[in-house]
Design a protein around this motif. Structure first.
Motif, PDB file in Angstrom:
ATOM      1  N   ASP A   1      -2.473  13.234  -5.246  1.00  0.00           N
ATOM      2  CA  ASP A   1      -1.852  12.003  -4.805  1.00  0.00           C
ATOM      3  C   ASP A   1      -2.591  10.815  -5.405  1.00  0.00           C
ATOM      4  O   ASP A   1      -3.739  10.927  -5.825  1.00  0.00           O
ATOM      5  CB  ASP A   1      -1.824  11.901  -3.283  1.00  0.00           C
ATOM      6  N   GLN A   2      -1.890   9.712  -5.451  1.00  0.00           N
ATOM      7  CA  GLN A   2      -2.472   8.453  -5.876  1.00  0.00           C
ATOM      8  C   GLN A   2      -2.264   7.475  -4.733  1.00  0.00           C
ATOM      9  O   GLN A   2      -1.131   7.206  -4.329  1.00  0.00           O
ATOM     10  CB  GLN A   2      -1.800   7.920  -7.134  1.00  0.00           C
ATOM     11  N   HIS A   3      -3.374   6.974  -4.189  1.00  0.00           N
ATOM     12  CA  HIS A   3      -3.319   5.988  -3.116  1.00  0.00           C
ATOM     13  C   HIS A   3      -3.710   4.652  -3.713  1.00  0.00           C
ATOM     14  O   HIS A   3      -4.711   4.560  -4.425  1.00  0.00           O
ATOM     15  CB  HIS A   3      -4.287   6.379  -1.989  1.00  0.00           C
ATOM     16  N   GLU A   4      -2.913   3.623  -3.470  1.00  0.00           N
ATOM     17  CA  GLU A   4      -3.170   2.329  -4.098  1.00  0.00           C
ATOM     18  C   GLU A   4      -2.677   1.203  -3.199  1.00  0.00           C
ATOM     19  O   GLU A   4      -1.699   1.355  -2.480  1.00  0.00           O
ATOM     20  CB  GLU A   4      -2.441   2.251  -5.445  1.00  0.00           C
TER      21      GLU A   4
ATOM     22  N   GLU B   1       0.860  -1.177   0.000  1.00  0.00           N
ATOM     23  CA  GLU B   1       0.000   0.000   0.000  1.00  0.00           C
ATOM     24  C   GLU B   1       0.896   1.227   0.000  1.00  0.00           C
ATOM     25  O   GLU B   1       1.852   1.313   0.772  1.00  0.00           O
ATOM     26  CB  GLU B   1      -0.889   0.015   1.239  1.00  0.00           C
TER      27      GLU B   1
ATOM     28  N   ARG C   1       1.197   5.749  -1.136  1.00  0.00           N
ATOM     29  CA  ARG C   1       0.640   7.010  -1.613  1.00  0.00           C
ATOM     30  C   ARG C   1       1.757   7.710  -2.368  1.00  0.00           C
ATOM     31  O   ARG C   1       2.861   7.881  -1.833  1.00  0.00           O
ATOM     32  CB  ARG C   1       0.134   7.864  -0.451  1.00  0.00           C
TER      33      ARG C   1
ATOM     34  N   TRP D   1       2.804  11.154  -4.478  1.00  0.00           N
ATOM     35  CA  TRP D   1       2.450  12.568  -4.588  1.00  0.00           C
ATOM     36  C   TRP D   1       2.934  13.131  -5.920  1.00  0.00           C
ATOM     37  O   TRP D   1       3.991  12.754  -6.409  1.00  0.00           O
ATOM     38  CB  TRP D   1       3.083  13.345  -3.433  1.00  0.00           C
TER      39      TRP D   1
END
Length: 125
Positions: free
Chosen positions: A105-108, A92, A94, A96
């Motif tokens: 941001d991309q959270h994945e 997991e 994040r 920026w």
């Protein structure tokens, strides 16, 4: 002039860190290392590396990176498995970025698996 720092946030010089993976002189030994190298590939515009490290079953036929997006930081939030002796793992993170004066941001949560002993990005949610 000092070597440029690796975008992945390791504190190492790019050539000593993700640059070795990008040029093929090393491979990721953990799923987290693959996440970091893939983030760095986005940051330096290396679409070929991203495609090469994508699992064949989910890899797109091509990848166009937006040169206007500037990747500014990576936070690894959690890992599950994905170690030296594992065949699967999740990371997991994040990531920026800045684009058009805006910060985003991309959270994945990414899934990884080994193909012929080499870590590959499977998918993310």
């Amino acid at each position: 002039m000092a070597p440029r720092r690796c975008p992945c946030g390791s504190g190492l010089a790019y050539g000593e860190c993700c640059g070795r993976l990008h040029d093929g002189s090393a491979v990721a030994v953990t799923a987290e290392q693959l996440v970091r190298s893939r983030y760095s590939a986005f940051a330096v515009g290396d679409a070929a590396y991203l495609l090469a490290t994508w699992h064949p079953s989910t890899r797109p036929p091509s990848l166009e990176l937006d040169p206007a997006v500037r990747w500014t930081g990576l936070d690894v939030l959690a890992t599950s498995r994905g170690g030296l002796l594992d065949s699967e793992g999740t990371v997991e993170f994040r990531a920026w970025h800045r684009h058009g004066g805006q910060t985003g941001d991309q959270h994945e949560v990414s899934r990884f698996t080994r193909v012929d002993g080499v870590w590959r990005y499977l998918d993310g949610r």
